[in-house]
Design a protein around this motif. Structure first.
Motif, mmCIF file in Angstrom:
data_model
loop_
_atom_site.group_PDB
_atom_site.id
_atom_site.type_symbol
_atom_site.label_atom_id
_atom_site.label_comp_id
_atom_site.label_asym_id
_atom_site.label_seq_id
_atom_site.Cartn_x
_atom_site.Cartn_y
_atom_site.Cartn_z
ATOM 1 N N ASP A 245 -53.103 -31.933 -31.641
ATOM 2 C CA ASP A 245 -52.341 -32.228 -32.856
ATOM 3 C C ASP A 245 -52.462 -31.035 -33.803
ATOM 4 O OD1 ASP A 245 -51.407 -33.028 -35.300
ATOM 5 O OD2 ASP A 245 -53.014 -34.491 -35.661
ATOM 6 N N THR A 247 -51.339 -30.307 -36.707
ATOM 7 C CA THR A 247 -51.543 -30.465 -38.156
ATOM 8 C C THR A 247 -52.883 -31.139 -38.454
ATOM 9 O OG1 THR A 247 -50.172 -32.441 -38.018
ATOM 10 C CG2 THR A 247 -49.120 -30.452 -38.875
ATOM 11 N N GLY A 248 -53.290 -32.054 -37.579
ATOM 12 C CA GLY A 248 -54.532 -32.790 -37.848
ATOM 13 C C GLY A 248 -55.788 -32.009 -37.500
ATOM 14 N N ILE A 249 -55.676 -31.085 -36.534
ATOM 15 C CA ILE A 249 -56.879 -30.473 -35.974
ATOM 16 C C ILE A 249 -57.653 -29.620 -36.993
ATOM 17 C CG2 ILE A 249 -55.762 -28.377 -35.004
ATOM 18 C CD1 ILE A 249 -58.431 -30.453 -33.236
ATOM 19 N N ALA A 252 -59.555 -31.736 -39.517
ATOM 20 C CA ALA A 252 -60.562 -32.526 -38.792
ATOM 21 C C ALA A 252 -61.763 -31.657 -38.416
ATOM 22 C CB ALA A 252 -59.942 -33.140 -37.547
ATOM 23 N N SER A 337 -58.356 -23.702 -37.306
ATOM 24 C CA SER A 337 -58.535 -24.238 -38.655
ATOM 25 C C SER A 337 -58.442 -23.153 -39.730
ATOM 26 C CB SER A 337 -59.883 -24.974 -38.713
ATOM 27 O OG SER A 337 -60.102 -25.506 -39.968
ATOM 28 N N ASN A 369 -60.554 -31.624 -29.169
ATOM 29 C CA ASN A 369 -60.265 -33.058 -29.251
ATOM 30 C C ASN A 369 -61.546 -33.885 -29.195
ATOM 31 O OD1 ASN A 369 -57.518 -32.786 -29.578
ATOM 32 N ND2 ASN A 369 -57.089 -32.842 -27.381
ATOM 33 N N CYS A 372 -63.417 -33.826 -32.419
ATOM 34 C CA CYS A 372 -62.753 -34.560 -33.500
ATOM 35 C C CYS A 372 -62.596 -36.049 -33.234
ATOM 36 C CB CYS A 372 -61.400 -33.945 -33.798
ATOM 37 S SG CYS A 372 -61.596 -32.307 -34.459
ATOM 38 N N THR A 373 -62.701 -36.474 -31.980
ATOM 39 C CA THR A 373 -62.479 -37.902 -31.732
ATOM 40 C C THR A 373 -63.697 -38.587 -31.144
ATOM 41 O OG1 THR A 373 -61.453 -37.369 -29.618
ATOM 42 C CG2 THR A 373 -59.984 -37.669 -31.501
#
Ligand code: SF4
Ligand code: SF4
Ligand code: SF4
Ligand code: SF4
Lengths: 389, 262
Positions: A245, A247-249, A252, A337, A369, A372-373
């Motif tokens: 993602d 935009t989210g990475i 995050a 980032s 990922n 972040c998850t």
């Protein structure tokens, strides 16, 4: 621009005429650079003409692995990105910056006067073009533009190729950089094969591209051919399973700078720097000064560097990033980032090179990922930007 | 105005347990050697000349490892007679091939090989020069690289730090534009954990790096071993041997090879 867009001039270039296209480019004074088989991989290298473009080569890529397979197909571009990128040509690994000589009581400085090479890149991918756009931002849109990069860049011609065969490492669809090119090319080819006949749909992106194409007197492509190419490009997008993602990475990762999830990289990553050196956007360099024996002449060279080398962050007392996880975190967070704080975009185009060419197969997307998850439960306490473990 | 140097510095070359290959790199400088001699006096170099100038010496190049009680004592005399001491080559910096003895019982070898073992005086271990005396700089490699040797002498003459970055072999491999042999051909390669300086010569000829320049800075060797055994078909006994070649007395290589010994 995509072949399915209405009203756009899309021409038909039969494979027999590819040689003519490349000769026309060469006659304009360009050095042709295209992916050819060298040392078990498809590497951008100088070619004389279209006959040197390999046919039927396919690549199989996965984290830490790359293999070439010869097939009977006549296709020339049915593969994804190889180990080299355009960075090698526009931002060479070693470059003499200047030399100085003692004369009387003065020091005389000279910059190399050689005219910059004129490269025509045949077969860079949409992600490669996006990587050049990112390096443009780094080197040109700054208070101190890089003069050598500017000259090479202004002189270059891009004959890009849309990707119908993304590899398992690719994730350009997430990064909005492929598998179809939208900008950054002079000429754009989509390679097509229909009842054993090889041809290309051709579009132009610049006046120079159009000028070159006009010399070939090509016919417009039939609508059915445009539809076929558009369908295949859609299928290529669907083949790409790796997802990030964009935009989210960034935010995050910033929240997880202190996450214990980084610890695991301390054991797995070699800190070998291959990912940064293979990456088409990484721009770090160091300078090396040399003298002649007599001490009369001194030269300064610029040499590619990597944030994985300890010397990269060496200050009085030792390296700032002495741990491997600290260096891995620097790389990952810079690409995904902090790059956007610096330059307004992410530093990644999803070409997958860092994934394929990591000798131990560490997967940037999987790591980002996971940090972040899945590993979110191990909540970070506070963020300490710029301080390494 | 020429850059005046008050006196010609004196260079000495010393040999310990070694094959002479590294010293020969200096003679091998052919084209550059005459130019070097214009700026430096070769005061002790038995490979090149029997003529000797007494010490003290401004720069001593030391080849070979310490393997006998006599050498363990001689190296201190050389250190005392040298302003700068640079150890050259895998023997002097990582114990050399002769450090394979470190993993065995040398007394047993001596009793089996020699008719009169009582005449043999040897140490249980072959050790690098830096284990015995303070070393100002190390030139790695088996043999050392000619350009690195010239850069060392050049920097010494010009009173600047040698420009010999300690990046790893992978960095040199990528700079050269090689295709990685581990990734593209599944060949084991020690490049990620090995100090550069060779300009990635083995990967340039499609072979994995053998680690002859010794361990790089803080190498993560265990991760490389794991990759080699899990993906590249290197079995445990080979993992013991892969780190025991030219630099087996260098700690990171020694420890990793011992870790795989059952
Ligand atoms: S970070 Fe990896 S995937 Fe992204 S541009 Fe660089 S090499 Fe390609
Ligand atoms: S990731 Fe590392 S090598 Fe790449 S640009 Fe950022 S700091 Fe430089
Ligand atoms: S992620 Fe892979 S390529 Fe990058 S430094 Fe670590 S081991 Fe090397
Ligand atoms: S061939 Fe060896 S030295 Fe070269 S990049 Fe691969 S692992 Fe590193």
């Amino acid at each position: 621009m995509r072949p399915d867009q209405q009203g756009e001039a899309i021409f038909l270039l039969p494979d027999e005429k590819l040689a003519e296209l490349l000769s026309a480019i060469k006659e304009r004074g360009y050095q042709l650079i295209a992916p050819i088989l060298r040392d078990a991989a498809l590497c951008f290298s100088e070619i004389d003409g279209a006959s040197e473009l390999p046919q039927g080569l396919r690549d199989a890529q996965s984290p830490g692995s790359y293999r070439i397979k010869q097939t009977a197909s006549p296709e020339r571009f049915a593969h994804a990105s190889g180990p080299t990128s355009l960075k090698r040509f526009l931002y060479p690994p070693r470059l003499k910056l200047w030399q100085t000589q003692r004369k009387a009581n003065a020091m005389v400085f000279e910059e190399p006067a050689d005219p910059p090479p004129r490269y025509a890149f045949i077969g860079p991918r949409p992600c490669d073009l996006q990587a050049v756009a990112i390096q443009d931002r780094v080197f040109l849109r700054s208070a101190h533009p890089d003069n050598d990069y500017r000259r090479r860049r202004e002189n270059a011609l891009f004959v890009a190729v849309n990707c119908l065969h993304p590899s398992e490492s690719c994730f350009c669809s997430s990064m909005n950089s492929g598998p179809s090119a939208k900008s950054g090319f002079d000429i754009l080819l989509t390679e097509q094969i229909e009842s054993e006949e090889l041809y290309y749909l051709v579009q132009t992106g610049t006046d120079e591209g159009l000028e070159i194409l006009n010399t070939l007197k090509l016919k417009p492509a039939a609508d059915s051919k445009k539809r076929k190419a558009a369908t295949e490009l859609k299928q290529a997008t669907k083949k790409i399973e790796r997802k990030l993602d964009p935009t989210g990475i960034g935010p995050a990762l910033k929240e997880r700078l202190d996450s214990p999830a980084w610890d695991e990289l301390e054991n797995r990553c070699l800190a070998c720097g291959n990912c940064t050196l293979a990456c088409p956007t990484c721009f770090c360099s160091t300078v090396e000064d040399h003298t002649d024996l007599a001490g009369e002449i001194a030269t300064r060279d610029r040499v590619w560097d990597s944030c994985f080398q300890q010397s990269f962050s060496y200050v009085a007392g030792g390296p700032v990033r002495s741990t491997i996880k600290g260096r891995y975190r620097q790389w990952l967070t810079h690409k995904l980032s902090s790059w956007s704080d610096q330059f307004g975009t992410l530093g990644c185009v999803g070409c997958g090179r860092c994934i394929t060419w990591c000798p131990v197969g560490i997967d940037l997307v999987a790591e980002a990922n996971a940090i972040c998850t899945e590993r979110q439960s191990q909540n970070p306490t506070k963020t300490t930007i710029g301080v390494s473990p | 105005m020429p850059f005046a140097r008050p006196t010609k510095p004196k260079l000495a070359v010393w040999k310990f347990a070694s094959c002479d290959g590294c010293q020969l790199s200096l003679l091998d400088c052919e084209d550059e050697l005459l130019a070097v001699c214009e700026h430096i006096t070769i005061a002790n170099f038995p490979e090149a000349s029997r003529a000797r100038v007494d010490g003290p010496y401004d720069l001593s190049l030391v080849e070979g490892s310490i393997t006998t009680p006599h050498d363990a004592e001689r190296i201190h005399r050389i250190r005392r007679a040298s302003k700068y001491l640079v150890s050259i080559g895998a023997c002097a910096t990582g114990g050399g091939i002769q450090a394979l003895r470190n993993f065995q019982d040398v007394q047993e070898f001596v009793s089996v090989v020699y008719a009169r073992p009582e005449y043999i005086q040897t140490l249980a271990k072959s050790t690098p020069i830096a284990d015995h005396v303070y070393v100002d700089f190390e030139l790695r490699g088996c043999p050392i690289s000619k350009p690195q040797l010239l850069e060392l002498v050049n920097s010494f003459l010009n009173k600047r730090p040698p420009n010999l970055p300690n990046r790893n072999v992978c960095a040199e491999c990528k700079l050269r534009g090689n295709t990685c042999v581990m990734v593209a051909e599944g060949k084991p390669c020690l490049g990620p954990v090995t100090q550069g300086g060779c300009d990635a010569i083995c990967p340039s000829f499609r072979r994995g790096c053998y680690g002859c320049f010794g361990p790089g800075e803080a190498p993560n060797i265990a991760a490389l071993s794991a990759r080699m055994s899990e993906h590249l078909g290197v079995d445990t006994s080979d993992l013991v041997r892969v780190y025991r070649t030219y630099n087996s007395a260098a700690d990171p290589f020694r420890k990793e090879s011992e870790r795989h010994e059952s």
